[in-house]
Design a protein around this motif. Structure first.
Motif, PDB file in Angstrom:
ATOM      1  N   ILE A  46       8.168  23.374   5.112  1.00  0.00           N
ATOM      2  CA  ILE A  46       7.197  24.291   5.691  1.00  0.00           C
ATOM      3  C   ILE A  46       5.821  23.676   5.451  1.00  0.00           C
ATOM      4  CG2 ILE A  46       6.214  26.606   5.558  1.00  0.00           C
ATOM      5  CD1 ILE A  46       8.960  27.545   4.523  1.00  0.00           C
ATOM      6  N   ILE A  47       5.029  23.552   6.504  1.00  0.00           N
ATOM      7  CA  ILE A  47       3.810  22.750   6.445  1.00  0.00           C
ATOM      8  C   ILE A  47       2.605  23.580   6.888  1.00  0.00           C
ATOM      9  CG2 ILE A  47       2.717  20.613   7.223  1.00  0.00           C
ATOM     10  CD1 ILE A  47       5.538  19.649   8.044  1.00  0.00           C
ATOM     11  N   THR A  48       1.554  23.558   6.095  1.00  0.00           N
ATOM     12  CA  THR A  48       0.312  24.247   6.454  1.00  0.00           C
ATOM     13  C   THR A  48      -0.484  23.429   7.462  1.00  0.00           C
ATOM     14  OG1 THR A  48      -1.017  23.202   4.739  1.00  0.00           O
ATOM     15  CG2 THR A  48       0.184  25.225   4.124  1.00  0.00           C
ATOM     16  N   ARG A  49      -1.563  24.012   7.932  1.00  0.00           N
ATOM     17  CA  ARG A  49      -2.457  23.305   8.849  1.00  0.00           C
ATOM     18  C   ARG A  49      -2.966  22.005   8.213  1.00  0.00           C
ATOM     19  NH1 ARG A  49      -7.133  24.110  12.470  1.00  0.00           N
ATOM     20  NH2 ARG A  49      -8.607  22.491  11.857  1.00  0.00           N
ATOM     21  N   ASP A  50      -3.417  22.076   6.945  1.00  0.00           N
ATOM     22  CA  ASP A  50      -3.939  20.881   6.278  1.00  0.00           C
ATOM     23  C   ASP A  50      -2.841  19.845   6.100  1.00  0.00           C
ATOM     24  OD1 ASP A  50      -6.440  21.974   6.132  1.00  0.00           O
ATOM     25  OD2 ASP A  50      -6.279  22.609   4.046  1.00  0.00           O
ATOM     26  N   GLY A  51      -1.646  20.300   5.764  1.00  0.00           N
ATOM     27  CA  GLY A  51      -0.528  19.377   5.624  1.00  0.00           C
ATOM     28  C   GLY A  51      -0.205  18.705   6.944  1.00  0.00           C
TER      29      GLY A  51
END
Length: 199
Positions: free
Chosen positions: A78-83
């Motif tokens: 699961i990846i955030t915007r920054d990631g």
């Protein structure tokens, strides 16, 4: 295991989900939209991990699992915007650039929608509470600016400090005030999508 509210389902737009209060995408969605094998995206993510701080990794890449077509549990992230922004830096080509822009535009659009929704919610809560308890707004402002207790008593017209703390505790329940960690009698005002801390 992946669970959450799907924000976008159109195949022409990135699939952004709201999970635990955060807007995220997944390594599966990145693989699908960028035309990559999922195992290669996982490899790229592991390569990123080798070059960033552990804290950034922990906050922006969350290990998870999904069920494949054979009903077998497989790893994903699961990846955030920054990631995503960091991961996608290594993706090249015109089509890849177009998908980078689409992902970031979708993140931005959904963040704005959530921000507007939260601002509206807090505004309505504050209006209702302050209409029912006119002195609470002065309590919030006094604690926010770190005024001495005697000043807040004068501002509000309350006679006892306990009245201040009861009001603060009630506002804490509605997300207007947030208690400072480790300091039970110090608060900060919870503004939409940011906090203003008092020393």
């Amino acid at each position: 295991t992946l669970t959450g509210d799907s924000i976008m389902t159109d195949q022409s737009t990135p699939n952004i989900q709201l999970i635990n209060g955060r807007l995220v995408t997944t390594s599966l969605d990145v693989a699908e939209h960028f035309g990559k094998r999922h195992k290669n995206v996982l490899r790229d993510i592991e390569h990123v991990q080798e070059h960033i701080l552990k804290e950034f990794w922990r906050l922006n890449f969350e290990p998870s699992t999904y069920l494949n077509s054979q009903i077998k549990r497989q790893p994903c992230y699961i990846i955030t915007r920054d990631g995503f922004a960091l991961l996608a830096m290594g993706f090249t080509g015109r089509e890849a650039m177009e998908w980078k822009v689409r992902f970031l535009q979708t993140f931005n659009r959904m963040e704005q929608m959530l921000r507007i929704g939260r601002e509206t919610y807090l505004d309505r809560i504050e209006q209702t509470l302050f209409a029912d308890h006119p002195r609470w707004e002065a309590v919030r402002d006094g604690l926010d600016f770190g005024f001495p207790m005697e000043t807040i008593l004068t501002m509000t017209g309350y006679k006892h400090r306990s009245s201040i703390w009861r009001a603060a505790t009630r506002m804490e329940r509605y997300g207007i005030l947030v208690r400072l960690e480790g300091q039970p009698k110090k608060y900060r005002w919870q503004a939409p999508f940011k906090t203003i801390e008092q020393d």
